[in-house]
Design a protein around this motif. Structure first.
Motif, PDB file in Angstrom:
ATOM      1  N   LEU A  90       9.600   2.608  49.005  1.00 10.32           N
ATOM      2  CA  LEU A  90      11.309   2.636  49.156  1.00 10.32           C
ATOM      3  C   LEU A  90      11.493   3.963  48.194  1.00 10.32           C
ATOM      4  O   LEU A  90      10.902   4.112  46.704  1.00 10.32           O
ATOM      5  CB  LEU A  90      11.723   2.098  48.803  1.00 10.32           C
ATOM      6  CG  LEU A  90      11.506   1.342  47.689  1.00 10.32           C
ATOM      7  CD1 LEU A  90      12.820   1.390  46.302  1.00 10.32           C
ATOM      8  CD2 LEU A  90      12.365  -0.501  48.248  1.00 10.32           C
ATOM      9  N   CYS A  91      12.924   4.315  48.399  1.00  9.18           N
ATOM     10  CA  CYS A  91      13.271   5.226  47.663  1.00  9.18           C
ATOM     11  C   CYS A  91      14.703   5.224  46.788  1.00  9.18           C
ATOM     12  O   CYS A  91      15.374   4.495  47.626  1.00  9.18           O
ATOM     13  CB  CYS A  91      13.682   7.058  47.779  1.00  9.18           C
ATOM     14  SG  CYS A  91      12.402   8.045  47.710  1.00  9.18           S
ATOM     15  N   ALA A 356       6.087   8.150  59.084  1.00 10.84           N
ATOM     16  CA  ALA A 356       5.686   9.126  58.885  1.00 10.84           C
ATOM     17  C   ALA A 356       7.047  10.376  59.108  1.00 10.84           C
ATOM     18  O   ALA A 356       6.684  11.230  57.597  1.00 10.84           O
ATOM     19  CB  ALA A 356       4.890   9.676  60.417  1.00 10.84           C
ATOM     20  N   GLY A 357       8.321  10.312  59.522  1.00  5.47           N
ATOM     21  CA  GLY A 357       9.179  11.525  59.441  1.00  5.47           C
ATOM     22  C   GLY A 357      10.430  11.340  58.151  1.00  5.47           C
ATOM     23  O   GLY A 357       9.843  12.425  57.257  1.00  5.47           O
ATOM     24  N   PRO A 358       9.926  10.208  57.334  1.00  3.23           N
ATOM     25  CA  PRO A 358      10.751  10.218  55.699  1.00  3.23           C
ATOM     26  C   PRO A 358       9.671   9.937  55.114  1.00  3.23           C
ATOM     27  O   PRO A 358       9.899  10.783  54.296  1.00  3.23           O
ATOM     28  CB  PRO A 358      11.721   8.097  55.996  1.00  3.23           C
ATOM     29  CG  PRO A 358      10.874   8.223  57.137  1.00  3.23           C
ATOM     30  CD  PRO A 358      10.726   8.809  58.046  1.00  3.23           C
ATOM     31  N   ALA A 359       8.534   9.951  55.038  1.00  5.63           N
ATOM     32  CA  ALA A 359       7.723  10.014  54.626  1.00  5.63           C
ATOM     33  C   ALA A 359       7.571  12.124  54.217  1.00  5.63           C
ATOM     34  O   ALA A 359       7.057  12.089  52.961  1.00  5.63           O
ATOM     35  CB  ALA A 359       5.956   9.376  54.469  1.00  5.63           C
ATOM     36  N   ALA A 360       7.294  11.960  55.029  1.00  2.67           N
ATOM     37  CA  ALA A 360       7.268  13.954  55.526  1.00  2.67           C
ATOM     38  C   ALA A 360       8.197  14.808  54.980  1.00  2.67           C
ATOM     39  O   ALA A 360       7.855  15.103  54.099  1.00  2.67           O
ATOM     40  CB  ALA A 360       6.767  14.487  56.750  1.00  2.67           C
ATOM     41  N   ALA A 361       9.303  14.490  55.657  1.00  3.25           N
ATOM     42  CA  ALA A 361      11.081  14.742  53.867  1.00  3.25           C
ATOM     43  C   ALA A 361      10.838  15.169  53.013  1.00  3.25           C
ATOM     44  O   ALA A 361      11.298  15.904  52.571  1.00  3.25           O
ATOM     45  CB  ALA A 361      11.653  14.000  55.065  1.00  3.25           C
ATOM     46  N   LEU A 362      10.371  14.171  52.349  1.00  2.00           N
ATOM     47  CA  LEU A 362      10.422  14.450  51.142  1.00  2.00           C
ATOM     48  C   LEU A 362       8.722  14.234  50.163  1.00  2.00           C
ATOM     49  O   LEU A 362       8.118  13.784  48.850  1.00  2.00           O
ATOM     50  CB  LEU A 362      11.186  12.745  49.597  1.00  2.00           C
ATOM     51  CG  LEU A 362      12.357  12.338  50.484  1.00  2.00           C
ATOM     52  CD1 LEU A 362      12.808  11.681  49.710  1.00  2.00           C
ATOM     53  CD2 LEU A 362      12.830  13.996  50.306  1.00  2.00           C
ATOM     54  N   LEU A 364       6.166  12.384  50.974  1.00  6.02           N
ATOM     55  CA  LEU A 364       5.303  11.337  50.195  1.00  6.02           C
ATOM     56  C   LEU A 364       4.245  10.770  50.335  1.00  6.02           C
ATOM     57  O   LEU A 364       3.709  11.249  51.540  1.00  6.02           O
ATOM     58  CB  LEU A 364       6.108   9.824  50.108  1.00  6.02           C
ATOM     59  CG  LEU A 364       7.781  10.151  49.977  1.00  6.02           C
ATOM     60  CD1 LEU A 364       9.035   9.214  50.050  1.00  6.02           C
ATOM     61  CD2 LEU A 364       8.394  10.459  48.653  1.00  6.02           C
ATOM     62  N   PRO A 365       3.318  10.105  49.316  1.00  6.30           N
ATOM     63  CA  PRO A 365       2.391   9.413  49.877  1.00  6.30           C
ATOM     64  C   PRO A 365       2.161   7.911  50.688  1.00  6.30           C
ATOM     65  O   PRO A 365       1.381   7.398  50.605  1.00  6.30           O
ATOM     66  CB  PRO A 365       0.752   9.378  48.539  1.00  6.30           C
ATOM     67  CG  PRO A 365       2.219   9.219  47.348  1.00  6.30           C
ATOM     68  CD  PRO A 365       3.338  10.094  47.991  1.00  6.30           C
ATOM     69  N   ALA A 366       2.645   8.858  52.157  1.00 11.92           N
ATOM     70  CA  ALA A 366       2.995   7.158  52.149  1.00 11.92           C
ATOM     71  C   ALA A 366       3.285   7.414  53.805  1.00 11.92           C
ATOM     72  O   ALA A 366       3.212   8.501  54.575  1.00 11.92           O
ATOM     73  CB  ALA A 366       4.301   6.562  51.971  1.00 11.92           C
ATOM     74  N   GLY A 367       3.754   6.482  54.781  1.00 12.51           N
ATOM     75  CA  GLY A 367       4.194   6.553  56.008  1.00 12.51           C
ATOM     76  C   GLY A 367       2.521   7.070  56.891  1.00 12.51           C
ATOM     77  O   GLY A 367       2.759   7.235  58.151  1.00 12.51           O
ATOM     78  N   LYS A 368       1.424   7.023  57.000  1.00 11.65           N
ATOM     79  CA  LYS A 368       0.443   7.062  58.190  1.00 11.65           C
ATOM     80  C   LYS A 368      -0.649   5.953  58.100  1.00 11.65           C
ATOM     81  O   LYS A 368      -1.160   5.316  56.428  1.00 11.65           O
ATOM     82  CB  LYS A 368      -0.312   8.357  58.070  1.00 11.65           C
ATOM     83  CG  LYS A 368      -0.991   8.500  56.831  1.00 11.65           C
ATOM     84  CD  LYS A 368      -0.762  10.601  56.627  1.00 11.65           C
ATOM     85  CE  LYS A 368       0.113  11.023  56.706  1.00 11.65           C
ATOM     86  NZ  LYS A 368      -0.133  12.675  56.324  1.00 11.65           N
ATOM     87  N   LEU A 369      -1.664   5.142  58.621  1.00 11.24           N
ATOM     88  CA  LEU A 369      -2.900   5.219  58.716  1.00 11.24           C
ATOM     89  C   LEU A 369      -4.233   5.513  58.975  1.00 11.24           C
ATOM     90  O   LEU A 369      -3.943   6.109  60.168  1.00 11.24           O
ATOM     91  CB  LEU A 369      -2.857   3.525  59.892  1.00 11.24           C
ATOM     92  CG  LEU A 369      -1.849   2.881  59.584  1.00 11.24           C
ATOM     93  CD1 LEU A 369      -1.526   1.623  60.812  1.00 11.24           C
ATOM     94  CD2 LEU A 369      -1.387   1.466  58.293  1.00 11.24           C
TER      95      LEU A 369
END
Length: 423
Positions: A90-91, A356-362, A364-369
């Motif tokens: 989270l941000c 994946a969408g929010p992680a890519a927007a900023l 971030l090293p998150a949002g994928k398996l």
């Protein structure tokens, strides 16, 4: 610890994976998807038959209220609530006390988040000192302290010239700037969307143009400066149309919408309930439908909670004297699943907008398996339901959905392979 999750429907929107299989975790990483590696002996096993395994949700706006507003929430309480909603990353916005405009405040937040261990926290630094919109904050020091983007909230800048210089500086260092586009003069004194409901209730209105005038200006400045920009809390049909046009022109812009804006409209204010008092305001049914379509098409690539917990007294005054905001992060997944239940989105598309969408927007090293990637994931039961408020973890109870039965139930949230929430 070696952990195996067996028989789940694994959905990873970033790779298109959607199949029933196993996941094997070790040392905070996903070591295998499918068959276990040779010699892998799980210490713990989760029978996930009937459950969906997805990347841990990524929420781009969760007010943690610490430091400075402990009566409303704390890093420990609000990250615990986030984990209950399936959120692993989270941000947090910069409106703290003191404002998140120094590396010391960023480091304090990150240290306390690590101590709590409930979810990963990525601070958003203030774009201007004190959020006053006059002098640029120490952006490079904040970046080095762990801030992933910079914004000024709804406060904005005192002059367009100063904002332009700030964007040019951010662009030089490839920093991401977050806009909350709302014209201060057009919104001043407003409490609700300027429309039939506000007129009927006698509430001062905030016109759609408060968003679109500021948004048009901000997009032109983004084009001039070349800065990476993310537009947060869009509320209007015309607003998402402007974002779509900018993306079609090749501007590096992304956008998010508050989940409650996809569910509620200004008609919810009819009983003057302060639980529906938010800024920017709930808008018309036509605006809500346009936001839903933008999420479906990907023009808006992120759904966020825009979680703002408040103490009880903050919502007890007459409507206009109450503090805006909804406490909702721990309902992020069940509330979002209503969009699938209503046939508005397919489940993989919804999960993409939540991970994946929010992680890519900023970035971030998150949002994928992925094998070798962090073992941040959520396991939920799509056939069960959640009674909102039955087990409430946030300090803020300012949530209009309490008591509602919502689809789906979070069973496990794992951060770096460790169970941070079990429902």
């Amino acid at each position: 610890m070696k952990l195996s999750i067996l028989g789940a429907r694994v959905i990873d929107p970033s790779s298109g994976l959607d199949q029933t299989t196993d996941l094997h975790l070790e040392a905070g990483k996903i070591v295998a998807i499918g068959a276990a590696p040779n010699g892998f002996n799980a210490v713990t096993t989760i029978d996930a038959k009937g459950l969906v395994a997805a990347p841990g949700l990524v929420d781009l706006s969760v007010a943690l209220r610490e430091p400075g507003y402990s009566r409303k929430g704390s890093i420990a309480s609000e990250t615990r609530a986030a984990a209950a909603g399936g959120v692993t990353s989270l941000c947090c916005p910069p409106r703290t006390k003191p404002v998140l405009d120094t590396s010391a405040v960023a480091e304090l937040i990150l240290d306390r988040a690590r101590e709590a261990g409930n979810s990963k926290v990525f601070p958003i630094g203030a774009l201007s000192k004190g959020l006053e919109g006059e002098q640029l904050a120490e952006l490079i020091a904040l970046r080095d302290a762990g801030c992933v983007a910079f914004g000024n909230g709804l406060e904005g800048f005192r002059s367009t010239r100063t904002l332009c210089r700030a964007l040019e500086y951010a662009a030089t260092f490839d920093l991401t700037v977050i806009f909350h586009s709302q014209d201060r003069d057009l919104a001043e004194g407003g409490l609700a969307h300027e429309g039939a409901t506000a007129s009927f209730l006698g509430l001062p209105g905030i016109p759609e143009s408060a968003e679109t005038v500021a948004l048009a200006r901000d997009l032109l400045l983004v084009e001039q400066s070349g800065v990476r920009a993310h537009f947060s809390q869009l509320t209007s049909a015309r607003g998402v149309e402007l974002i779509a046009q900018a993306q079609a022109r090749g501007l590096p812009v992304t956008a998010d919408v508050a989940l409650y804006q996809l569910i509620l409209t200004d008609e919810a204010l009819i009983d003057f309930s302060s639980l529906y008092h938010v800024q920017p305001p709930l808008r018309s049914r036509a605006d809500r439908d346009a936001l839903r379509e933008a999420v479906k098409s990907g023009v808006v690539q992120a759904i966020s909670s825009h979680h703002q917990p408040h103490e009880r007294d903050a919502k007890l005054a007459p409507f206009g004297a109450t503090e805006p905001g909804i406490s909702s992060v721990e309902l992020l997944l069940p509330l979002a699943l209503t969009l699938v239940q209503d046939g508005l989105l397919e489940l993989p598309t919804l999960l993409a907008r939540l991970s994946a969408g929010p992680a890519a927007a900023l970035r971030l090293p998150a949002g994928k398996l992925v094998e070798g990637g962090p073992a941040d994931l959520v396991l939920f039961d799509p056939a069960s339901s959640t009674v909102a408020g039955e087990r409430w973890l946030s300090k803020g109870e300012n949530c209009p959905f309490l008591g509602h039965s919502l689809p789906g139930a979070v069973r496990y949230t794992l951060v770096d392979g460790h169970i941070s929430y079990q429902g």
